[in-house]
Design a protein around this motif. Structure first.
Motif, mmCIF file in Angstrom:
data_model
loop_
_atom_site.group_PDB
_atom_site.id
_atom_site.type_symbol
_atom_site.label_atom_id
_atom_site.label_comp_id
_atom_site.label_asym_id
_atom_site.label_seq_id
_atom_site.Cartn_x
_atom_site.Cartn_y
_atom_site.Cartn_z
ATOM 1 N N CYS A 320 0.761 -1.399 -0.063
ATOM 2 C CA CYS A 320 0.174 0.052 -0.091
ATOM 3 C C CYS A 320 0.886 1.245 0.118
ATOM 4 O O CYS A 320 2.219 1.298 0.524
ATOM 5 C CB CYS A 320 -0.752 0.124 1.290
ATOM 6 N N LYS A 321 0.327 2.530 -0.517
ATOM 7 C CA LYS A 321 0.961 3.649 -0.444
ATOM 8 C C LYS A 321 0.578 4.505 0.737
ATOM 9 O O LYS A 321 -0.502 4.325 1.084
ATOM 10 C CB LYS A 321 0.520 4.463 -1.627
ATOM 11 N N ASN A 322 1.615 5.055 1.175
ATOM 12 C CA ASN A 322 1.135 5.924 2.517
ATOM 13 C C ASN A 322 2.065 7.045 2.274
ATOM 14 O O ASN A 322 3.278 7.426 2.616
ATOM 15 C CB ASN A 322 1.414 5.307 3.759
ATOM 16 N N GLY A 323 1.823 8.262 1.433
ATOM 17 C CA GLY A 323 2.523 9.164 0.886
ATOM 18 C C GLY A 323 3.820 8.487 0.215
ATOM 19 O O GLY A 323 3.781 7.667 -0.726
ATOM 20 N N GLU A 325 5.906 6.476 1.214
ATOM 21 C CA GLU A 325 6.319 5.163 1.955
ATOM 22 C C GLU A 325 5.495 4.139 1.439
ATOM 23 O O GLU A 325 4.323 4.333 0.989
ATOM 24 C CB GLU A 325 6.183 5.374 3.412
ATOM 25 N N THR A 326 5.921 2.746 1.583
ATOM 26 C CA THR A 326 5.190 1.516 1.136
ATOM 27 C C THR A 326 5.183 1.034 2.506
ATOM 28 O O THR A 326 6.001 0.691 3.228
ATOM 29 C CB THR A 326 6.150 1.022 0.103
ATOM 30 N N TRP A 327 3.824 0.419 2.564
ATOM 31 C CA TRP A 327 3.509 -0.336 3.671
ATOM 32 C C TRP A 327 2.982 -1.756 3.128
ATOM 33 O O TRP A 327 2.440 -1.818 2.124
ATOM 34 C CB TRP A 327 2.380 0.372 4.395
#
Lengths: 380, 472
Positions: A320-323, A325-327
């Motif tokens: 997933c995208k978080n700005g 960053e990748t999660w």
């Protein structure tokens, strides 16, 4: 030589002085130097004579005692050196806290190198490596997390030192402070756990250390129920030797005996006897969606809080995208962990049916996964 | 109420500037730490462990899952062959053009690249099966059969061209109508690629639209394309004095053998300025216009052209390829192959004009002449990669030349002396051969002196190991 030409009188033949014989005796024999003939023993060579058993030399109790005393002395010196190094390290960590970690972060490479050199002098090679690698480890994280990582790492070292002071003979703690047992001594150790199972090679982490050695960690997952769930094979070799071929291949399933280094939570192992590989590949153990993938990490922290990273198998999830960053997030959205090794754009579109990674308390390094595109390696 | 994360944050903030953080610690931790010799170090251990097991990072905002990488119509290469496929990229390091060809070869066998092994960065020249991957992350997958004037904007440029080509093959007027309505909105480069679709089944019905493009389009390249398509239909515009000027640069004669046969040859020129002017005129004039100026039929010019040197031949060939009818192009191509006098690297533009079937039919003749890098062979086989039989290949000049070079290299002291020729040629050969031919060629080359482990053989080995997929 010129003096001899001018006036040869002072240079008269005489007996060879002792210091010359001594000096000649200490000189390294070169290939060009003529070899002197072996002294004639006075006997002809004989097979019977060669096969004759030599009479055993009688034990010399004095020599044995001298040896034992020397060994004890060496052990005491080592203990004293290690204690001195541990004291210095604790003092150094206290100094960093007192003078401020912001200054430490700006100058951590030089500071860590200096204390690592002191630890090497104090025979604490394992601790020295850990300190020497701390700057590289910290710089792999973004600014805010860098501070958390330094606190965590220094705190774990303090815990390790405290535990070692309580039981300095503990092999696990000694391994983390000074040096590891040799492979041979491990095989001879009756306390070493030996586990025969089917293992899958799930990941490899190769890094070049500051001391010029390449560290190669190969992670294995136990596909059968008994014994430890994971194992890591550690190998170190000089970077100048180039890439080494590994004894195992990524993704391979091998039926083999692993000998674990004694530890409160056995993880590091060496490869023992290999048996024929399974005819059909075994599946990964089932992972329930609701289960906590970091449970094994917490269990390790309970018994060995100085451990930095622990393996984890994750249930079905997605990148997933978080700005920027990748999660990683489980499909039900209940668990989310930040990922250290950002995937390629196309890999980010894979559906991760189950994944294997390393959790270091801050971030997850995903090493491989079973996906809707088959099994894929996720770290290079 | 202060929670754990706030305590940890306060203590870390204190350590950031330096000094003891006992004041910032919770009472329980402080009393625990004070029982030890070094309370600050004990607090450090407590904070580290508490943060490790008691805190977990949480995303600042809602997480956005990456869109799923779409599955393609063709399956990825099977696990058994993926190792060889990866080794090609690792050891051969193909150029972008070679990678595109390799993927086209895979598609011809009914497979696609596994995205974990190789993900093409640019899908422009790849088979249509790769269209769903183009910028997949930016949009939802679209069905190529659904392209229409209303769904036009939902498609990526290359998907649009692939879809237009399919529509044009089945329903030429529908594709043209869509172009009439939507092409003007595209940027020039995309418009050019879209208009090129009209080449498929070009007919008189396309003339009004081409005339409109010629008059109104803003791009010089699109105008030139429209003009060349009109010329192919025999509807060239007034070319003014240029045709008669070009005619003056040529001389007509009679064949020595058949007196009634007209010959056309370029005049010998004295200055480079004259050469340049003639080249410019060949680029501007159409075949039909030249035929009118010479008072000959276009097919008489084709039949009477005397092959002279590469430069003048290329100029003439390019003009025919640009403005000649399909029949004119086919006739000229056959004359070239019959004569055996022409270097094949100057016929690229003519090959581009032939249909895949026409190119395939001329492949054996080309293979007997082209002993170089097989560019012409590749151009002919591009639509039927991995399909050439051993019979055709073993008779070809290229394979004979390659065997000779391998033998020469094996004898010489300099290892890899011909690598610069062998590697690209064997790469292309690996894409052309059918599996049986690939297997036989590997043995032939090894017998000639190449090592079985030589990376130059990798594509042939991959070809031999790759079964035919379901779709061809």
């Amino acid at each position: 030589m010129w003096m001899y030409v001018d006036d040869p009188v002072p240079f008269q033949p005489a007996e060879t002085p002792d210091w010359v014989s001594d000096w000649l005796g200490r000189r390294r024999t070169t290939a060009s130097a003529p070899k002197s003939a072996p002294p004639n023993s006075g006997e002809d060579k004989s097979l019977t004579a060669a096969m004759r058993t030599e009479p055993e030399k009688p034990n010399d109790p004095k020599a044995e005692a001298r040896k034992k005393a020397a060994a004890e002395k060496r052990a005491q010196e080592t203990e004293a050196a290690l204690k001195g190094a541990a004291d210095d390290l604790e003092q150094w960590i206290g100094d960093q806290l007192r003078t401020g970690l912001s200054a430490f972060l700006e100058d951590m490479t030089d500071r860590c190198r200096a204390i690592a050199a002191r630890l090497v002098d104090g025979k604490a090679q394992a601790l020295a490596s850990r300190l020497d690698e701390l700057p590289a480890l910290a710089l792999a994280y973004p600014g805010e997390e860098r501070m958390q990582l330094v606190v965590r790492e220094l705190g774990k070292i303090v815990l390790l030192l405290a535990a070692w002071r309580q039981s300095p003979a503990d092999p696990e703690l000694r391994r983390m402070i000074a040096t590891s047992e040799t492979r041979d001594s491990l095989f001879e150790n009756p306390n070493a756990q030996k586990v025969t199972s089917v293992w899958e090679v799930v990941g490899e982490d190769i890094s070049t250390r500051r001391d010029g050695m390449v560290s190669q960690a190969t992670w294995l997952m136990n596909l059968q129920s008994s014994g430890p769930r994971f194992a890591v094979l550690l190998d170190f070799f000089p970077a100048s030797l180039g890439k080494r071929s590994s004894a195992v291949v990524m993704g391979e399933q091998l039926h083999a005996e692993l000998v674990f280094y004694p530890a409160s939570h056995p993880l590091r192992a060496v490869l023992g006897e290999r048996k024929s590989a399974p005819d059909t590949p075994l599946p990964w153990p089932e992972i329930e969606l609701q289960s906590d993938p970091l449970q094994s990490f917490l269990e390790i922290q309970d018994v060995a809080p100085w451990t930095g990273v622990a393996p984890a198998v994750l249930p079905e999830g997605r990148y997933c995208k978080n700005g920027p960053e990748t999660w990683w997030q489980s499909v039900d959205g209940q668990i989310a962990l930040p990922v250290k090794n950002a995937p390629d754009p196309h890999t980010a579109g894979f559906q991760l049916q189950s994944s294997f990674g390393l959790w270091d308390g801050l971030r997850l390094t995903l090493l491989c996964a079973r996906t809707n595109w088959g099994r894929v390696q996720l770290n290079g | 109420m202060v929670d754990l994360s706030q305590f940890v944050e306060r203590i870390q903030s204190r350590w950031m500037v330096g000094g003891s953080a006992q004041e910032q610690a919770p009472e329980a931790w402080r009393s625990l730490a004070s029982q030890t010799d070094n309370p600050d170090l004990s607090l450090l251990a407590l904070v580290a462990q508490a943060a490790q097991v008691g805190l977990r990072p949480a995303p600042a905002k809602d997480l956005q899952p990456y869109p799923s990488l779409p599955k393609l119509d063709l399956p990825p290469v099977s696990d058994a062959q993926r190792g060889l496929f990866r080794r090609i990229f690792l050891l051969v390091k193909p150029t972008r053009e070679q990678s595109d060809l390799l993927l086209s070869f895979l598609a011809a066998r009914g497979f696609t690249s596994h995205p974990a092994d190789f993900m093409p960065a640019n899908m422009e020249n790849l088979p249509a099966c790769y269209a769903p991957w183009e910028q997949w992350s930016e949009r939802q997958e679209a069905d190529l059969s659904e392209l229409s004037a209303t769904s036009w904007d939902d498609f990526m440029p290359s998907e649009r061209v692939h879809a237009l080509r399919q529509i044009r093959l089945n329903n030429p007027s529908a594709a043209r109508d869509m172009l009439v309505e939507k092409a003007a909105e595209l940027p020039a480069e995309q418009r050019l690629r879209a208009v090129q679709v009209l080449e498929i089944g070009l007919g008189p019905n396309d003339a009004p639209h081409l005339n409109k493009l010629l008059e109104t389009d803003r791009s010089g390249k699109v105008k030139a394309l429209a003009q060349s398509y009109l010329a192919r239909l025999g509807l060239q515009q007034d070319e003014g004095d240029a045709v008669s000027e070009l005619a003056d640069f040529l001389e007509l004669g009679k064949s020595w053998i058949i007196r009634r046969k007209v010959t056309v040859r370029p005049k010998k020129l004295k200055t480079s300025a004259q050469h340049k002017r003639r080249a410019d005129l060949f680029e501007a004039v159409s075949l039909n216009g030249l035929a009118t100026a010479l008072e000959l039929a276009p097919d008489i010019i084709i039949a009477g052209w005397q092959f002279s040197n590469q430069r003048e031949d290329r100029e003439f060939f390019d003009m025919v390829a640009r403005t000649g009818s399909d029949d004119a192009v086919r006739s000229l191509m056959d004359r070239i192959l019959e004569s055996g006098e022409v270097q094949l690297h100057v016929i690229g533009s003519l090959l581009d004009r032939l249909t895949p079937a026409d190119r395939w039919a001329r492949l054996p003749a080309i293979m007997k002449q082209d002993d170089e890098l097989m560019e012409a062979v590749l151009a002919c086989a591009r639509h039927r990669l991995g399909d050439l039989s051993l019979d055709v290949l073993s008779k070809s000049l290229q394979v004979k030349s390659l065997i000779a070079k391998i033998k020469e290299q094996a004898k010489s002291d300099k290892a890899g002396a011909y690598d610069h020729v062998l590697r690209p040629s064997l790469f292309i050969l690996g894409l052309l051969a059918d599996p049986q031919a690939a297997t036989a060629l590997i043995d032939t080359f090894i017998e000639a002196g190449l090592s079985r482990a030589d990376a130059a053989l990798l594509v042939l080995q991959f070809n031999a190991a790759l079964p035919s997929g379901d779709i061809k």
